[in-house]
Scaffold this motif. Structure first.
Motif, mmCIF file in Angstrom:
data_model
loop_
_atom_site.group_PDB
_atom_site.id
_atom_site.type_symbol
_atom_site.label_atom_id
_atom_site.label_comp_id
_atom_site.label_asym_id
_atom_site.label_seq_id
_atom_site.Cartn_x
_atom_site.Cartn_y
_atom_site.Cartn_z
ATOM 1 N N LEU A 26 0.831 -1.323 -0.088
ATOM 2 C CA LEU A 26 0.038 -0.076 -0.110
ATOM 3 C C LEU A 26 0.887 1.286 0.152
ATOM 4 O O LEU A 26 1.683 1.450 0.852
ATOM 5 C CB LEU A 26 -0.858 -0.097 1.237
ATOM 6 N N LEU A 27 0.586 2.258 -0.714
ATOM 7 C CA LEU A 27 1.218 3.492 -0.892
ATOM 8 C C LEU A 27 -0.029 4.560 -0.317
ATOM 9 O O LEU A 27 -1.044 4.510 -0.919
ATOM 10 C CB LEU A 27 1.688 3.883 -2.179
ATOM 11 N N GLY A 28 0.457 5.278 0.649
ATOM 12 C CA GLY A 28 -0.409 6.220 1.099
ATOM 13 C C GLY A 28 0.254 7.765 0.944
ATOM 14 O O GLY A 28 1.256 7.697 1.170
ATOM 15 N N PHE A 48 -6.999 2.018 -7.413
ATOM 16 C CA PHE A 48 -6.686 0.632 -8.043
ATOM 17 C C PHE A 48 -6.132 0.943 -9.408
ATOM 18 O O PHE A 48 -7.064 1.490 -10.137
ATOM 19 C CB PHE A 48 -7.621 -0.427 -8.007
ATOM 20 N N HIS A 49 -4.950 0.627 -9.500
ATOM 21 C CA HIS A 49 -4.129 1.086 -10.904
ATOM 22 C C HIS A 49 -4.576 0.095 -11.974
ATOM 23 O O HIS A 49 -5.084 -0.973 -11.616
ATOM 24 C CB HIS A 49 -2.745 1.140 -10.851
ATOM 25 N N ALA A 54 0.686 1.867 -8.345
ATOM 26 C CA ALA A 54 0.321 2.422 -7.228
ATOM 27 C C ALA A 54 0.622 3.827 -7.418
ATOM 28 O O ALA A 54 -0.193 4.765 -7.125
ATOM 29 C CB ALA A 54 0.551 1.801 -5.990
ATOM 30 N N ALA A 55 1.910 4.226 -7.700
ATOM 31 C CA ALA A 55 2.365 5.530 -7.767
ATOM 32 C C ALA A 55 1.634 6.359 -8.755
ATOM 33 O O ALA A 55 1.027 7.504 -8.702
ATOM 34 C CB ALA A 55 3.857 5.730 -7.959
ATOM 35 N N ASP A 56 1.274 5.692 -10.146
ATOM 36 C CA ASP A 56 0.575 6.084 -11.045
ATOM 37 C C ASP A 56 -0.681 6.667 -10.786
ATOM 38 O O ASP A 56 -1.178 7.706 -10.984
ATOM 39 C CB ASP A 56 0.446 4.975 -12.389
#
Length: 538
Positions: A339-341, A356-357, A363-365
């Motif tokens: 998870l990136l927050g 959701f990519h 996740a960064a995108d």
């Protein structure tokens, strides 16, 4: 092929443990990818090793089992692309039985129906066991046997609840002209005992425990089996060590044409044909499948024996045609929860947006997209798919082909929703996705429905060859959903977006679907603004 020298010692293995039970079953298949989809996806077995047939390096050798790949759980396959269909019959192992918990039959019958697999009604062979029979895509005979005697833990990638998961083998069934000669071999030389008999079925075991049962079925009227896809190549019995294997070989040499000891990298083997013609193997417990991969990463990479490692490049090229359309076997995926927050800390946030990519994204995108949507005071959280894809094939492919990846992705989505809901009410939680991530967004929302703050699906639809509404919940209570698509999108048909809209509305959502003529597979500034207005500025 590599031969092992005979390493004699003074250590003697008693007859009582020279054979400890079953080791593995090896069968023939016609398609590597379909084989992975069935055994790792539908049955939920762990892929413990992805290697080659040491005697035919242009063919995969795929191993499935429990978490450790323990003897008595290991099902292996040689998938020869385009191999002819075999015929089950005398002189073959005709059924491989897997052990499941005593209360799991209803779950498995429902699961098999979900994948459109036919199975027999539950039957009882011996007291205390009920089983159903079905076949894999090549026609290989499989049973699931529900019982309360198997104390081994099951294994699941997450798509099957642990309380219903397969534990390993229950046993095997051998079709023979008569049982006497094979029975004599098992009893006199392989320390098995006759433990049960009913009609023409005779059960033998070395341990007396589920996982080690060998049923001989006397069926003189049956035709002889023919080798090919959907048939078993050989049955392997387990022996504790190299020394016990050598003792077994000496016992067999007088009556059977037994091979020298062969190095199979993860065990050492000898082979011979039993009196009915079935190929038997005696395989050692060590060295095991962790000899070249860490236990947590079994089956993730193509592993080659040291003596062919210099030919890796040519071998890998030769393996690809055994998967249709030159598809490579996917490393079996149970998504890690990554998870990136960013933004306001969740405990201080007024709202949370879960993102959701798409396929090939990150996740960064998708966080960058989230930043363009949000008002102030928002917590952003983006899940990262393992290998940057939530499932390997189209969201409209048959369900089995996207397992276990899809169920693993849905499990992570549910976990993210539930963890966020511990801090914020669902009405302050928003879910956003693009493309493959939009499909996952809608499927997750429908399965774990509650009154969300809002949902945005840029180019997506509900997942499945056809939409199965069975797992959906009618709990949206007016949740606003923005959907968008192009009228000729190459990945998401307009018709599926429209069908999804109708289903979501039937579940209580208020859906705004916008179709853009000629729009490529992107998010336009106009639809981005429309989504913001519909969800956040209503």
């Amino acid at each position: 092929m590599m031969f092992l020298p005979c390493k004699g010692t003074n250590t003697h293995t008693t007859m009582s443990n020279i054979i400890t039970g079953l080791h593995h079953v090896t069968a023939l298949a016609s398609d590597a990818q379909l084989n992975v989809d069935f055994y790792a996806g539908i049955l939920g077995l762990r892929m413990v090793k992805k290697t080659i047939n040491f005697d035919a390096p242009d063919v995969y050798h795929l191993y499935y089992g429990n978490e450790q790949g323990a003897p008595g759980t290991i099902m292996t396959f040689f998938p020869y692309h385009g191999i002819g269909q075999g015929r089950k019959g005398k002189g073959q192992l005709t059924v491989t039985s897997f052990s499941i918990p005593v209360n799991a039959l209803d779950y498995w019958m429902k699961r098999l129906r979900k994948f459109k697999l036919s199975f027999t009604p539950p039957e009882e062979r011996f007291a205390g066991e009920q089983f159903i029979y079905f076949e894999d895509n090549d026609g290989l005979g499989i049973e699931l046997v529900a019982n309360d005697q198997d104390l081994r833990p099951g294994f699941s990638y997450g798509q099957i609840p642990p309380e219903y998961a397969v534990k390993g083998f229950y046993g095997v069934s051998l079709a023979e002209d008569s049982f006497e000669r094979t029975a004599a071999l098992l009893i006199d030389q392989m320390n098995h005992k006759l433990i049960a008999q009913k009609d023409h079925t005779y059960r033998f075991s070395a341990s007396g425990l589920p996982g080690d049962f060998v049923d001989i079925i006397a069926s003189p009227e049956s035709p002889r089996g023919i080798s090919g896809a959907g048939t078993v190549h050989h049955l392997a019995f387990a022996t504790p060590s190299d020394n016990s294997q050598l003792e077994m070989r000496e016992k067999l040499r007088g009556q059977f044409n037994v091979t020298p000891v062969l190095d199979r990298q993860y065990f050492h083997s000898i082979y011979f044909r039993e009196p009915g013609g079935i190929l038997f193997e005696v395989a050692t417990h060590p060295p095991g499948f962790a000899v070249d991969e860490a236990p947590a990463h079994l089956g993730e990479a193509l592993k080659l024996p040291s003596w062919v490692e210099p030919q890796r490049e040519s071998i890998e090229k030769g393996l690809v045609p055994h998967c249709p359309s030159t598809r490579k076997i996917h490393g079996l995926m149970k998504h890690t929860f990554t998870l990136l927050g960013e933004g306001v800390p969740l405990v201080e946030a007024q709202r949370a947006i879960l993102l959701f990519h798409g396929r090939g994204g990150s996740a960064a995108d998708i966080l960058a997209l989230g930043r363009s949507l949000v008002p102030e005071g928002t917590y952003l959280a983006a899940l990262q798919a393992t290998n940057n894809t939530w499932y390997p094939y189209s969201f409209m492919a048959p369900a089995a082909s996207n397992q276990p990846w899809l169920d693993s992705a849905l499990t992570n989505a549910q976990h993210l929703i539930e963890q966020t809901e511990k801090v914020l009410p669902s009405t302050q939680i928003y879910i956003v996705g693009f493309s493959q991530g939009a499909c996952l967004t809608l499927e997750s929302a429908a399965r774990f429905a509650r009154p969300f703050g809002g949902i945005i699906a840029f180019t997506g639809g509900l997942i499945g060859e056809t939409i199965d509404t069975t797992p959906y919940q009618d709990k949206f209570a007016g949740t606003r959903i923005f959907m968008s698509n192009g009228d000729k999108d190459p990945h998401v048909p307009q018709s599926r977006s429209e069908e999804s809209k109708a289903v979501l509305e039937s579940l209580g959502a208020a859906v705004n679907l916008v179709i853009y003529p000629g729009r490529p597979h992107v998010i336009s500034p106009e639809e981005l603004q429309l989504a913001k207005d519909f969800i956040f500025n209503a």
